[in-house]
Scaffold this active site. Structure first.
Site, PDB file in Angstrom:
ATOM      1  N   GLY A 173       0.974  -1.175  -0.106  1.00  0.00           N
ATOM      2  CA  GLY A 173      -0.057  -0.301  -0.070  1.00  0.00           C
ATOM      3  C   GLY A 173       0.805   1.278  -0.051  1.00  0.00           C
ATOM      4  O   GLY A 173       1.891   1.165  -0.343  1.00  0.00           O
ATOM      5  N   GLY A 174       0.316   2.281   0.500  1.00  0.00           N
ATOM      6  CA  GLY A 174       1.001   3.352   0.602  1.00  0.00           C
ATOM      7  C   GLY A 174       2.326   3.633   1.325  1.00  0.00           C
ATOM      8  O   GLY A 174       3.299   4.324   1.037  1.00  0.00           O
ATOM      9  N   GLY A 411      24.868  11.915 -28.837  1.00  0.00           N
ATOM     10  CA  GLY A 411      24.532  12.783 -27.731  1.00  0.00           C
ATOM     11  C   GLY A 411      24.952  11.891 -26.418  1.00  0.00           C
ATOM     12  O   GLY A 411      25.229  12.769 -25.388  1.00  0.00           O
ATOM     13  N   ALA A 412      25.243  10.916 -26.611  1.00  0.00           N
ATOM     14  CA  ALA A 412      25.745  10.133 -25.171  1.00  0.00           C
ATOM     15  C   ALA A 412      27.157  10.734 -24.978  1.00  0.00           C
ATOM     16  O   ALA A 412      27.690  10.478 -23.546  1.00  0.00           O
ATOM     17  CB  ALA A 412      25.783   8.423 -25.443  1.00  0.00           C
TER      18      ALA A 412
HETATM   19  C1  HXC Z   1      -3.544  -4.615  12.627  1.00  0.00           C
HETATM   20  C2  HXC Z   1      -2.552  -6.203  11.728  1.00  0.00           C
HETATM   21  C3  HXC Z   1      -2.263  -5.730  10.397  1.00  0.00           C
HETATM   22  C4  HXC Z   1      -2.727  -4.449  10.264  1.00  0.00           C
HETATM   23  C5  HXC Z   1      -1.590  -7.767  10.374  1.00  0.00           C
HETATM   24  N1  HXC Z   1      -2.012  -7.508  11.688  1.00  0.00           N
HETATM   25  N2  HXC Z   1      -1.725  -6.382   9.791  1.00  0.00           N
HETATM   26  N3  HXC Z   1      -2.950  -5.373  12.737  1.00  0.00           N
HETATM   27  N4  HXC Z   1      -3.477  -3.783  11.324  1.00  0.00           N
HETATM   28  N5  HXC Z   1      -2.654  -3.599   9.156  1.00  0.00           N
HETATM   29  C6  HXC Z   1      -2.058  -8.398  12.704  1.00  0.00           C
HETATM   30  C7  HXC Z   1      -2.935  -9.722  12.460  1.00  0.00           C
HETATM   31  O1  HXC Z   1      -4.194  -9.363  13.027  1.00  0.00           O
HETATM   32  C8  HXC Z   1      -2.258 -10.643  13.330  1.00  0.00           C
HETATM   33  O2  HXC Z   1      -2.636 -10.356  14.494  1.00  0.00           O
HETATM   34  C9  HXC Z   1      -0.639 -10.408  12.953  1.00  0.00           C
HETATM   35  O3  HXC Z   1      -0.723  -8.894  12.701  1.00  0.00           O
HETATM   36  C10 HXC Z   1      -0.138 -11.109  12.166  1.00  0.00           C
HETATM   37  O4  HXC Z   1      -0.802 -11.327  11.208  1.00  0.00           O
HETATM   38  P1  HXC Z   1      -1.146 -12.367  10.009  1.00  0.00           P
HETATM   39  O5  HXC Z   1      -2.243 -12.253   8.965  1.00  0.00           O
HETATM   40  O6  HXC Z   1      -1.574 -13.739  10.964  1.00  0.00           O
HETATM   41  O7  HXC Z   1       0.143 -12.761   9.505  1.00  0.00           O
HETATM   42  P2  HXC Z   1       0.649 -13.300   8.015  1.00  0.00           P
HETATM   43  O8  HXC Z   1      -0.404 -14.610   7.504  1.00  0.00           O
HETATM   44  O9  HXC Z   1       2.249 -13.339   8.045  1.00  0.00           O
HETATM   45  O10 HXC Z   1       0.192 -12.092   6.852  1.00  0.00           O
HETATM   46  C11 HXC Z   1       0.887 -10.901   7.061  1.00  0.00           C
HETATM   47  C12 HXC Z   1      -0.133  -9.924   6.167  1.00  0.00           C
HETATM   48  C13 HXC Z   1      -1.371  -9.707   6.439  1.00  0.00           C
HETATM   49  C14 HXC Z   1       0.278 -10.446   4.812  1.00  0.00           C
HETATM   50  C15 HXC Z   1       0.723  -8.478   6.438  1.00  0.00           C
HETATM   51  O11 HXC Z   1      -1.509  -9.675   8.109  1.00  0.00           O
HETATM   52  C16 HXC Z   1      -2.215  -8.691   5.897  1.00  0.00           C
HETATM   53  O12 HXC Z   1      -2.715  -8.907   4.807  1.00  0.00           O
HETATM   54  N6  HXC Z   1      -2.484  -7.828   6.762  1.00  0.00           N
HETATM   55  C17 HXC Z   1      -3.127  -6.669   5.987  1.00  0.00           C
HETATM   56  C18 HXC Z   1      -2.435  -5.772   5.250  1.00  0.00           C
HETATM   57  C19 HXC Z   1      -3.224  -4.464   4.943  1.00  0.00           C
HETATM   58  O13 HXC Z   1      -4.161  -4.487   3.979  1.00  0.00           O
HETATM   59  N7  HXC Z   1      -2.726  -3.327   5.681  1.00  0.00           N
HETATM   60  C20 HXC Z   1      -3.461  -2.044   5.030  1.00  0.00           C
HETATM   61  C21 HXC Z   1      -2.686  -1.497   4.157  1.00  0.00           C
HETATM   62  S1  HXC Z   1      -3.314  -0.050   3.680  1.00  0.00           S
HETATM   63  P3  HXC Z   1      -2.380 -11.808  15.782  1.00  0.00           P
HETATM   64  O14 HXC Z   1      -3.168 -10.996  16.771  1.00  0.00           O
HETATM   65  O15 HXC Z   1      -3.375 -12.906  15.236  1.00  0.00           O
HETATM   66  O16 HXC Z   1      -1.127 -12.055  15.871  1.00  0.00           O
HETATM   67  C22 HXC Z   1      -2.088   0.602   4.076  1.00  0.00           C
HETATM   68  C23 HXC Z   1      -2.347   2.278   3.598  1.00  0.00           C
HETATM   69  C24 HXC Z   1      -1.196   2.873   3.970  1.00  0.00           C
HETATM   70  O17 HXC Z   1      -1.466   0.526   4.946  1.00  0.00           O
HETATM   71  C25 HXC Z   1      -1.214   4.187   3.330  1.00  0.00           C
HETATM   72  C26 HXC Z   1      -0.244   5.081   3.527  1.00  0.00           C
HETATM   73  C27 HXC Z   1      -0.602   6.337   2.808  1.00  0.00           C
END
Ligand code: HXC
Length: 521
Positions: A173-174, A411-412
């Site tokens: 993401g961002g 040019g290079a």
């Molecule tokens: C809160 C999160 C989290 C998040 C993971 N966790 N991502 N908690 N916010 N963004 C937590 C899970 O609930 C879990 O908690 C622990 O972290 C580990 O995650 P798992 O899913 O069990 O691990 P894994 O299977 O290795 O997968 C990792 C992952 C997946 C691929 C990162 O967790 C995932 O897809 N997370 C969401 C990613 C996402 O969509 N983020 C937002 C993106 S948008 P527990 O308690 O079970 O340990 C963004 C915008 C930024 O970031 C913009 C900036 C401008």
């Protein structure tokens, strides 16, 4: 010691112990099972032994959304602090995947921002070890605000202190835009990825099926996109890579690039390199390895190449010359004949700006047949991308020295740090060919009518090629105009460069007063 005091000491010990546990034993075990180190293990391996001083260990989030108040981890998913690398101070943040997947909360972002503010105040490099699920979903917009606060500081710090990012897990993401605005991005193979939208969104929108690794893994970004500067087989190698990278950089933009002790070998005080006389093949169309040539010029075993697997026709590397840290930009004749194309121009332009930001002198080794022709290049904007390199060289105020080893066409020739765009010393080897274009093409154009009218057109063409070759396919026209300061024997190149860099060390150039230039981005 009275009871109160004893109790307060124990309380501190207890709190510290909780913080050191991150997300707890089970999650640490899960991290290890994936072949990944914890945030603290990474910091310990990165820094000089025992040098880490943590800041913000007891920071917690302030959220009450979705029951978060019941899940509080001291440190809130990021370890921040200072330490040393080879004795020089650095600031580091290391995201802790065992706490909410290393996701970025308001408090987590504040810790990183504080570190970056400090880096700018103290003039110290910042290293970010990224391993995060992105914005803390439960916190909503405050975590997005946190990202933007970091992005803003990445830009403020750009060119003030070196910023190095290692991607050691998810970065999506961002969130990718913070590393993208740092100077260097390293990745770990098979356990890290970077993308703006992940495989699921890609599938929905474009119907492409692709794995995370293929979409944004280390190999993709090292070979196709050029986002990643170096990829490493495992985390330990990546952390070692960061230490190696810092070796070539100063602490901040006010410092000169490092100079390490060096003395010429007693048996070769003039530093002749006879092997260089043998390196260029007799046929101008035969390739040779510019890396081999570069290694003959540099201090032994000091080349540190960035982006070796991206735009292989252009080499960007750091190295030492007589102990002095320099940046090297070089055409690679063994890849696409060293031609300048979009990716080569982008790669070199960014490198030149990195070196110029941090006072690292530039050595430019030229063997370039010209710009790559074709619709692919034209339609994708070679004009503007090539202009980036031209702009970057023209703008750079560090000492800049060029050696034309063989071809410098069209040019290079101008773009590759020619005298005309501000190079300080321009050397050419006797086998250099400096001209508007190759002799065959040139003869075909300018003697077209004569060749067509001749009884034997091929013989006439050969005659005209020989004429053009004799006239232009050498360094002496350029030397006669002073565009080349000196034609030198290859074997004396290192000696010439040692003195040229020593003489230009105090170079001071001021650009005309302006807010900032408008580089063709
Ligand atoms: C809160 C999160 C989290 C998040 C993971 N966790 N991502 N908690 N916010 N963004 C937590 C899970 O609930 C879990 O908690 C622990 O972290 C580990 O995650 P798992 O899913 O069990 O691990 P894994 O299977 O290795 O997968 C990792 C992952 C997946 C691929 C990162 O967790 C995932 O897809 N997370 C969401 C990613 C996402 O969509 N983020 C937002 C993106 S948008 P527990 O308690 O079970 O340990 C963004 C915008 C930024 O970031 C913009 C900036 C401008």
């Amino acid at each position: 010691m009275n009871d109160n005091m004893n109790h307060s000491f124990q309380e501190l010990e207890r709190r510290r112990a909780v913080a050191l546990q991150g997300g707890g034993e089970a999650r640490i075990a899960a991290q290890h099972k994936k072949g990944k180190l914890t945030a603290r293990e990474r910091v310990d391996l990165l820094l000089d032994e025992g040098s880490f001083e943590e800041m913000g260990m007891l920071v917690t989030h302030r959220s009450h959304e979705f029951g978060l108040e019941k899940e509080v981890y001291p440190g809130d998913g990021v370890v921040t602090g200072s330490g040393t690398i080879m004795g020089r101070p650095v600031l580091v943040f290391s995201q802790d995947f065992t706490v909410f997947g290393g996701s970025l909360s308001e408090a987590h972002a504040e810790k990183i921002c504080r570190l970056m503010d400090m880096a700018m105040r103290l003039g110290v490099p910042v290293i970010g070890l990224n391993d995060s699920g992105g914005a803390r979903i439960q916190e909503g917009v405050v975590s997005l605000a946190g990202y933007a606060d970091i992005f803003y500081r990445n830009v403020q710090a750009s060119g003030v202190v070196p910023q190095i990012s290692a991607i050691m897990g998810p970065c999506a993401g961002g969130a990718v835009y913070s590393p993208a605005m740092t100077d260097i991005i390293f990745m770990v193979e098979n356990s890290s990825y970077m993308f703006v939208t992940g495989p699921n969104v890609v599938k929905t929108v474009t119907h492409e099926e692709i794995s995370s690794e293929n979409l944004g893994g280390a190999s993709t970004h090292s070979t196709r996109s050029g986002v990643c500067h170096l990829s490493f087989p495992h985390e330990l190698a990546c952390l070692e890579g960061i230490r190696r990278q810092l070796f070539y950089l100063p602490q901040n933009c006010e410092e000169m690039a490092p100079i390490y002790p060096y003395s010429a070998p007693a048996n070769n005080p003039l530093e002749w390199r006879p092997k260089l006389n043998e390196l260029i093949p007799s046929s101008p169309n035969q390739p040779y390895d510019m890396l081999e040539l570069m290694d003959e010029i540099l201090d032994p075993e000091t080349r540190f190449e960035l982006q070796p697997d991206f735009a292989g026709n252009m080499i960007t590397a750091f190295g030492l010359l007589g102990g002095r840290s320099i940046g090297i930009v070089a055409n690679q004749p063994s890849s696409l004949a060293g031609v300048l194309d979009i990716n080569a121009s982008r790669k070199a332009a960014r490198f030149v700006r990195l070196c110029d930001s941090f006072n690292i002198p530039l050595l430019v080794l030229v063997d370039v047949p010209g710009f790559l022709p074709g619709t692919d290049q034209e339609w994708n904007g070679i004009i503007v991308h090539g202009a980036k390199l031209l702009y970057a060289f023209s703008e750079a105020t560090v000492p800049r020295i060029t050696v034309i080893t063989r071809k410098a066409y069209g040019g290079a020739y101008d773009v590759m740090n020619s005298k005309h765009i501000g190079a300080d010393y321009n050397f050419a080897w006797p086998c250099a060919e400096i001209a508007v274009m190759g002799a065959k093409g040139a003869a075909e154009i300018i003697f077209k009518h004569e060749i067509q009218a001749a009884p034997d057109p091929n013989a006439k063409w050969d005659e005209k090629v020989a004429l053009y070759t004799e006239h232009f396919t050498n360094p002496y026209q350029a030397a006669a105009r002073g565009y080349v300061d000196e034609v030198i024997m290859p074997s004396e190149t290192r000696r010439k460069l040692l003195s040229a860099f020593a003489r230009t060390a105090n170079k001071a150039v001021r650009h005309p007063r302006k807010k900032h230039g408008n580089i063709p981005l």
